[in-house]
Enzyme design. Structure first.
Site, mmCIF file in Angstrom:
data_model
loop_
_atom_site.group_PDB
_atom_site.id
_atom_site.type_symbol
_atom_site.label_atom_id
_atom_site.label_comp_id
_atom_site.label_asym_id
_atom_site.label_seq_id
_atom_site.Cartn_x
_atom_site.Cartn_y
_atom_site.Cartn_z
ATOM 1 N N HIS A 16 1.501 -4.316 2.501
ATOM 2 C CA HIS A 16 1.889 -3.113 1.761
ATOM 3 C C HIS A 16 2.307 -2.008 2.733
ATOM 4 O O HIS A 16 1.694 -0.938 2.800
ATOM 5 C CB HIS A 16 0.728 -2.635 0.895
ATOM 6 C CG HIS A 16 0.334 -3.586 -0.186
ATOM 7 N ND1 HIS A 16 -0.371 -4.748 0.069
ATOM 8 C CD2 HIS A 16 0.548 -3.554 -1.527
ATOM 9 C CE1 HIS A 16 -0.586 -5.382 -1.083
ATOM 10 N NE2 HIS A 16 -0.041 -4.681 -2.047
ATOM 11 N N SER A 33 1.315 -9.676 -2.119
ATOM 12 C CA SER A 33 0.161 -9.147 -2.843
ATOM 13 C C SER A 33 -0.315 -10.179 -3.861
ATOM 14 O O SER A 33 -0.649 -11.300 -3.501
ATOM 15 C CB SER A 33 0.521 -7.806 -3.496
ATOM 16 O OG SER A 33 -0.644 -7.116 -3.891
ATOM 17 N N GLU A 83 -3.349 -9.882 4.438
ATOM 18 C CA GLU A 83 -2.973 -8.481 4.239
ATOM 19 C C GLU A 83 -3.739 -7.945 3.049
ATOM 20 O O GLU A 83 -4.174 -8.702 2.182
ATOM 21 C CB GLU A 83 -1.458 -8.346 4.009
ATOM 22 C CG GLU A 83 -0.901 -9.163 2.855
ATOM 23 C CD GLU A 83 -0.851 -8.442 1.505
ATOM 24 O OE1 GLU A 83 -1.194 -7.240 1.460
ATOM 25 O OE2 GLU A 83 -0.500 -9.070 0.506
#
Length: 294
Positions: A262, A95, A192
């Protein structure tokens, strides 16, 4: 340590220390785990100072981010990249930690790892890939597991070899134009994200397109983008339609739904290692050992 967002509950610290202990690893807890500056885990220079200390410590074999959130990009100007280059070790997160991983890859020529954070689910699938990639340093094929996640699908079939580089789409796109973004020529780009409306995904993919990133890559992988659905699907593109717009015309192997990001079951992906990607089979195969200097 906490290179980005603050840790607001000590139970998360105990949880990751217990998980590492079960793997035979000893956790060295940074001061950043217990500091707060707004939503950050301390001031930018303090977090960077701790990171530099950990990188230079010969007794520390790896640095694991306990969480993402926001803040890694703020400390990039204060990282000692030459120190990092001379003391290669595992640096892992996901992230927002994408900013740190890409900066170290670009400016220190280090292989970094997009994978588990302390807050993550240290389940059997994720731990197995953590062990095989960064502990036993295996060359093997990463086979996608969609048993508990959205089913993967091929955007355009094909097999390609190249260096694996990428991370969180929002963070990566925000770094374009900075000195922390690598050369994309021939790279296999993995992305992502979480909880982004399709119009925002569209905007960021467009940013990658007009900045020249998409024209240079040789392969494309998108992880499971959880909660990336419009509140009004009838008035919105779907993700698959966006990939047909932006990725299919590139005529490169591409697929969606990899175990990245995630999600519960996740790979520990080495940024900067050469792999073979099969877009039809949804697999990645290491062509060199993951734990190496770029």
């Amino acid at each position: 340590m906490a290179p980005a967002g603050a840790v607001f509950s000590p139970k998360h610290i105990d949880k990751v220390c217990d998980a590492l202990k079960e793997l035979g690893l000893e956790a060295v807890k940074g001061k950043s785990l217990y500091q707060q500056h707004g939503y950050l885990a301390g001031k930018d220079k303090d977090r960077a100072k701790e990171f530099n200390q950990f990188m230079g410590d010969k007794d520390i074999n790896g640095i694991l981010a306990i969480r993402g959130g926001w803040g890694c990009a703020r400390m990039l100007p204060y990282i000692d990249y030459e120190l990092a280059r001379k003391n290669p070790k595992m640096v892992m997160g996901m992230s927002d930690i994408t900013a740190l991983l890409l900066a170290l890859y670009q400016k220190s020529s280090l292989v970094t790892f997009h994978g588990l954070v302390g807050y993550a689910s240290w389940n059997e699938f994720s731990v197995e890939h953590f062990q095989r990639t960064v502990m036993t340093n295996e060359m093997y094929t990463l086979i996608n597991d969609t048993s508990t996640e959205e089913e993967a699908y091929t955007i355009r079939p094909g097999v390609v070899e190249g260096e694996l580089v990428g991370g969180n789409l929002t963070v990566l796109s925000g770094l374009i134009g900075s000195p922390y973004i690598p050369d994309w020529k021939g790279k296999i780009l993995f992305l992502e994200d979480l909880n982004e409306d399709p119009y925002r995904i569209d905007r960021m993919l467009t940013h990658l397109k007009i900045s020249g990133v998409l024209d240079q890559i040789s392969g494309f992988i998108f992880g499971n983008c959880r909660k990336c659905v419009s509140d009004d699907p009838a008035a919105s593109f779907s993700l698959s339609e966006l990939f047909l717009d932006h990725i299919y015309p590139l005529k490169i192997p591409a697929y969606y739904g990899a175990n990245i990001g995630h999600i519960t079951n996740k790979f520990s992906l080495p940024v900067g290692v050469k792999v073979q990607m099969d877009a039809k089979k949804h697999t990645l195969t290491y062509l060199e050992t993951p734990m190496l200097e770029a």
